[in-house]
Design an enzyme around this catalytic site. Structure first.
Site, PDB file in Angstrom:
ATOM      1  N   LYS A  13       0.651  -1.073  -0.151  1.00  0.00           N
ATOM      2  CA  LYS A  13      -0.001   0.162   0.015  1.00  0.00           C
ATOM      3  C   LYS A  13       0.945   1.215   0.003  1.00  0.00           C
ATOM      4  CE  LYS A  13      -1.707   2.046   3.685  1.00  0.00           C
ATOM      5  NZ  LYS A  13      -1.331   3.442   3.036  1.00  0.00           N
ATOM      6  N   GLY A  45       8.271   4.571   7.645  1.00  0.00           N
ATOM      7  CA  GLY A  45       7.412   5.805   8.032  1.00  0.00           C
ATOM      8  C   GLY A  45       7.706   6.412   9.444  1.00  0.00           C
ATOM      9  N   SER A  46       6.904   6.822  10.012  1.00  0.00           N
ATOM     10  CA  SER A  46       7.172   7.881  11.177  1.00  0.00           C
ATOM     11  C   SER A  46       7.239   6.729  12.350  1.00  0.00           C
ATOM     12  CB  SER A  46       6.110   8.761  11.518  1.00  0.00           C
ATOM     13  OG  SER A  46       4.946   8.128  11.578  1.00  0.00           O
ATOM     14  N   THR A  47       8.120   7.238  13.749  1.00  0.00           N
ATOM     15  CA  THR A  47       8.484   6.293  14.845  1.00  0.00           C
ATOM     16  C   THR A  47       7.037   6.292  15.273  1.00  0.00           C
ATOM     17  OG1 THR A  47      10.352   7.010  14.921  1.00  0.00           O
ATOM     18  CG2 THR A  47       9.416   6.482  16.937  1.00  0.00           C
ATOM     19  N   THR A  80       3.904   5.985  14.043  1.00  0.00           N
ATOM     20  CA  THR A  80       3.006   4.952  13.526  1.00  0.00           C
ATOM     21  C   THR A  80       3.822   3.421  13.935  1.00  0.00           C
ATOM     22  OG1 THR A  80       2.299   6.679  11.689  1.00  0.00           O
ATOM     23  CG2 THR A  80       2.036   4.263  11.293  1.00  0.00           C
ATOM     24  N   GLY A  81       5.025   3.535  13.690  1.00  0.00           N
ATOM     25  CA  GLY A  81       5.890   2.192  13.814  1.00  0.00           C
ATOM     26  C   GLY A  81       5.263   1.668  15.035  1.00  0.00           C
ATOM     27  N   CYS A 138      14.573  10.509   5.114  1.00  0.00           N
ATOM     28  CA  CYS A 138      14.848   9.898   6.778  1.00  0.00           C
ATOM     29  C   CYS A 138      16.108  10.031   7.175  1.00  0.00           C
ATOM     30  CB  CYS A 138      14.300   8.559   6.738  1.00  0.00           C
ATOM     31  SG  CYS A 138      15.316   7.321   5.446  1.00  0.00           S
ATOM     32  N   GLU A 178      12.569  15.855  14.621  1.00  0.00           N
ATOM     33  CA  GLU A 178      12.584  15.896  13.193  1.00  0.00           C
ATOM     34  C   GLU A 178      11.839  16.618  12.638  1.00  0.00           C
ATOM     35  OE1 GLU A 178      11.163  12.131  11.406  1.00  0.00           O
ATOM     36  OE2 GLU A 178      12.654  11.936  10.046  1.00  0.00           O
TER      37      GLU A 178
HETATM   38  P1  NAD Z   1       3.546   7.701   8.269  1.00  0.00           P
HETATM   39  O1  NAD Z   1       3.941   6.712   9.408  1.00  0.00           O
HETATM   40  O2  NAD Z   1       2.405   8.649   8.572  1.00  0.00           O
HETATM   41  O3  NAD Z   1       2.996   6.779   7.107  1.00  0.00           O
HETATM   42  C1  NAD Z   1       3.708   5.614   6.430  1.00  0.00           C
HETATM   43  C2  NAD Z   1       2.875   4.598   5.666  1.00  0.00           C
HETATM   44  O4  NAD Z   1       2.059   4.017   6.923  1.00  0.00           O
HETATM   45  C3  NAD Z   1       1.600   5.129   4.992  1.00  0.00           C
HETATM   46  O5  NAD Z   1       1.342   4.290   3.610  1.00  0.00           O
HETATM   47  C4  NAD Z   1       0.469   5.414   5.682  1.00  0.00           C
HETATM   48  O6  NAD Z   1      -0.777   5.367   5.120  1.00  0.00           O
HETATM   49  C5  NAD Z   1       0.505   4.098   6.453  1.00  0.00           C
HETATM   50  N1  NAD Z   1      -0.031   4.380   8.206  1.00  0.00           N
HETATM   51  C6  NAD Z   1      -0.267   5.413   8.644  1.00  0.00           C
HETATM   52  N2  NAD Z   1      -0.862   5.168  10.095  1.00  0.00           N
HETATM   53  C7  NAD Z   1      -0.941   3.835   9.919  1.00  0.00           C
HETATM   54  C8  NAD Z   1      -1.388   2.876  11.010  1.00  0.00           C
HETATM   55  N3  NAD Z   1      -1.949   3.406  11.933  1.00  0.00           N
HETATM   56  N4  NAD Z   1      -1.483   1.483  10.902  1.00  0.00           N
HETATM   57  C9  NAD Z   1      -0.778   0.977   9.591  1.00  0.00           C
HETATM   58  N5  NAD Z   1      -0.420   2.073   8.554  1.00  0.00           N
HETATM   59  C10 NAD Z   1      -0.398   3.156   8.619  1.00  0.00           C
HETATM   60  O7  NAD Z   1       4.919   8.402   7.702  1.00  0.00           O
HETATM   61  P2  NAD Z   1       5.083   9.307   6.453  1.00  0.00           P
HETATM   62  O8  NAD Z   1       4.531  10.766   7.020  1.00  0.00           O
HETATM   63  O9  NAD Z   1       4.289   8.688   5.233  1.00  0.00           O
HETATM   64  O10 NAD Z   1       6.651   9.249   6.406  1.00  0.00           O
HETATM   65  C11 NAD Z   1       7.283  10.293   6.994  1.00  0.00           C
HETATM   66  C12 NAD Z   1       8.252   9.620   8.031  1.00  0.00           C
HETATM   67  O11 NAD Z   1       8.882   8.335   7.484  1.00  0.00           O
HETATM   68  C13 NAD Z   1       9.597  10.383   8.517  1.00  0.00           C
HETATM   69  O12 NAD Z   1       9.426  10.240  10.042  1.00  0.00           O
HETATM   70  C14 NAD Z   1      10.605   9.598   7.988  1.00  0.00           C
HETATM   71  O13 NAD Z   1      11.892   9.853   8.679  1.00  0.00           O
HETATM   72  C15 NAD Z   1      10.250   8.115   7.811  1.00  0.00           C
HETATM   73  N6  NAD Z   1      10.995   7.656   6.880  1.00  0.00           N
HETATM   74  C16 NAD Z   1      11.900   6.471   7.440  1.00  0.00           C
HETATM   75  C17 NAD Z   1      12.870   5.602   6.567  1.00  0.00           C
HETATM   76  C18 NAD Z   1      13.539   4.807   7.071  1.00  0.00           C
HETATM   77  O14 NAD Z   1      14.224   4.147   6.331  1.00  0.00           O
HETATM   78  N7  NAD Z   1      13.881   4.841   8.263  1.00  0.00           N
HETATM   79  C19 NAD Z   1      12.542   6.142   5.232  1.00  0.00           C
HETATM   80  C20 NAD Z   1      11.636   7.126   4.674  1.00  0.00           C
HETATM   81  C21 NAD Z   1      10.840   7.571   5.540  1.00  0.00           C
END
Ligand code: NAD
Length: 470
Positions: free
Chosen positions: A169, A220-222, A224-225, A276, A372
């Site tokens: 997705k 993605g973001s910490t 959400t992680g 990132c 960040e």
């Molecule tokens: P995000 O966490 O908002 O979303 C990432 C993905 O997860 C999207 O597809 C989103 O739709 C999905 N998502 C959102 N909430 C969810 C949930 N509760 N359950 C399951 N899926 C969910 O992140 P973003 O704003 O899209 O990206 C920016 C962040 O990503 C920054 O913090 C950046 O540092 C990080 N990032 C990290 C790396 C790395 O390799 N460490 C690489 C790129 C980006």
């Protein structure tokens, strides 16, 4: 160019009645639409991926690599179409959008070259113990908006070369190029091996909770992680989490300021700071602080920012409205606190644009230092003592990457070893390779992507005890 690409489920196109609007951040206009999948479409995609799993698992590494190479070739053949779509939905200038498509194809080929060896871990007169690595099943892949195609390519190549099938997705902010990529694969992979679905904020949580997945690969973001890890705990799904970073770079006094200024600049501002592993805190030795600051400000004043479709543009907008508001708020808060902001060239009035901005030596506890920004906002911090600056660099909940700049590579290496991060660059930044693991210390993630170590995360180790005689 299709501005309403469909999902790919079981090698067939599928759309939904309700569609998501996709906005061009350079103009704020709606430029396309993506399907808004729900439980029904998700169940269908997972069922197709589960059906395909035993067949794909039984293929050889060479067969999987051959299909991945065909996928990479198709991407290169369609690079102009894909790059234009990318720039429209993402904002990144066209030449760099093209680099991402070609980079993704390069990565798919590179990951396809890697293979996890079967190890003989014990061999005696009576027995041999072999360790094999088996695919897990169906992978749930969740991709952010900052590098939508490259990061999708990482997840697809890792999952498929190890014999898993996948449902991927993209972010709702950047679904179009990824969906179009899926459309290009219908005759490449057996039905159900690669499925791409799109949807709004509701879809990610539905996916991570779905019992049909064996593993979640999330970037993605910490914040959400953390939520994903909680959900995955319910049925012990395997997870790889690539999360946020607040990367520090340390510049020692012996550098040639003019020679490295542009590299420092791009290490922080490439993709308008939405990387990132971008430098997000730049520590500069006091002997050269003023010169480095002035040089970076000079560069910021000359950089062309605007609509990525216009030739010559080097920096695009912030990718989406919530992120734009967040970065502006951080900048305004810094200004209101009396910090000195050094702004770069003026930006277009329409669109999510912000000047490339330096913050001149803010205190260590300023929000612009501790958080960040993920945008074109870079704090410059003065230091005098090496031990002190290493402690300041490590004083973060994050630990993704870092950099050290010095003409004394041995000294830089000694500092690199003391940084609590998954990657450290010496006299370079933003470098990566399919063979090199990338992952974060502390709250920057769990596990790694890339390299054989990255592939291992998509497998289960299986030890087989083989007697020498029956
Ligand atoms: P995000 O966490 O908002 O979303 C990432 C993905 O997860 C999207 O597809 C989103 O739709 C999905 N998502 C959102 N909430 C969810 C949930 N509760 N359950 C399951 N899926 C969910 O992140 P973003 O704003 O899209 O990206 C920016 C962040 O990503 C920054 O913090 C950046 O540092 C990080 N990032 C990290 C790396 C790395 O390799 N460490 C690489 C790129 C980006």
């Amino acid at each position: 160019m299709s501005l309403a690409p469909q999902m790919t489920i079981g090698a067939e196109p599928l759309t939904t009645e309700r569609l998501l609007e996709v906005i061009n951040p350079a103009t704020t206009e709606v430029i396309g639409h993506a399907p808004d999948a729900g439980q029904l479409e998700l169940d269908h995609a997972v069922a197709c991926a589960r059906k395909a799993f035993p067949i794909w698992k039984a293929t050889s590494h060479a067969q999987r690599r051959e299909r991945l190479n065909a996928f990479a070739k198709r991407m290169v053949e369609h690079v102009d179409e894909l790059a234009a779509l990318f720039t429209l939905e993402h904002g990144r200038p066209l030449a760099m959008a093209k680099e991402e498509i070609l980079g993704a194809a390069f990565w798919i080929r590179g990951i396809g070259q890697l293979e996890i060896p079967t190890e003989i871990v014990e061999e005696t007169e009576t027995r041999r113990v072999e360790v094999h690595h088996e695919p897990l099943g169906v992978v749930c892949a969740l991709v952010p908006w900052n590098f939508p195609v490259l990061l999708a390519a990482w997840k697809i190549s890792h999952a498929l070369i190890t014999g898993n099938t996948i449902v991927l997705k993209p972010s709702p902010f950047t679904p179009l190029t990824t969906l179009r990529l899926g459309e290009l694969t219908h005759d490449i992979f057996p039905a159900g091996v690669l499925n791409i679905i799109s949807g709004g904020d509701h879809l990610g949580p539905l996916m991570t909770a779905h019992k049909g997945f064996a593993k979640i690969s999330f970037t993605g973001s910490t914040a959400t992680g953390r939520r994903i890890m909680e959900t995955a705990a319910k049925d012990l799904k395997r997870i790889t989490l690539e999360l946020g970073g607040n990367d520090a770079a340390i510049v020692l006094p012996d550098v040639d300021v003019d020679a490295i200024a542009m590299k420092l600049f791009m290490g922080a501002f490439f993709n308008s700071g939405q990387v990132c592993v971008a430098c997000k805190r730049l520590y500069i030795h006091e002997d050269i602080y003023d010169r480095v600051r002035d040089k970076l400000h000079e560069l910021a004043l000359t950089m062309p920012i605007g609509d990525g479709m216009q030739p010559g543009t080097l920096f695009g907008p912030i990718q989406n409205l919530p992120q734009y508001r967040r970065v502006l708020q951080m900048r305004d808060e810094a200004r209101a606190a009396g910090l000195v902001l050094l702004e770069g060239a003026a930006v277009p009035e329409q669109g999510y644009f912000m000047p490339l901005t330096l913050v001149d030596n803010p205190p260590d506890d300023a929000r612009v230092v501790t958080e960040e920004a993920f945008g074109p906002l870079l704090p410059l911090l003065r230091f005098s003592d090496i031990d002190d600056v290493i402690a300041r660099a490590n004083n973060s909940e994050y630990g993704l990457a870092g950099a050290v700049w010095s003409n004394d590579v041995d000294q830089a290496l000694a500092i690199a070893k003391r940084l609590e991060t998954g990657t450290v660059w010496i006299n370079q930044n933003l470098e990566s390779s399919p063979a090199v693991p990338l992952g974060g210390h502390k709250q920057s993630g769990i596990g790694v992507e890339n390299g054989v170590a990255g592939l291992m995360e998509f497998t289960q180790a299986k030890s087989i005890f083989v007697p020498k005689s029956a």
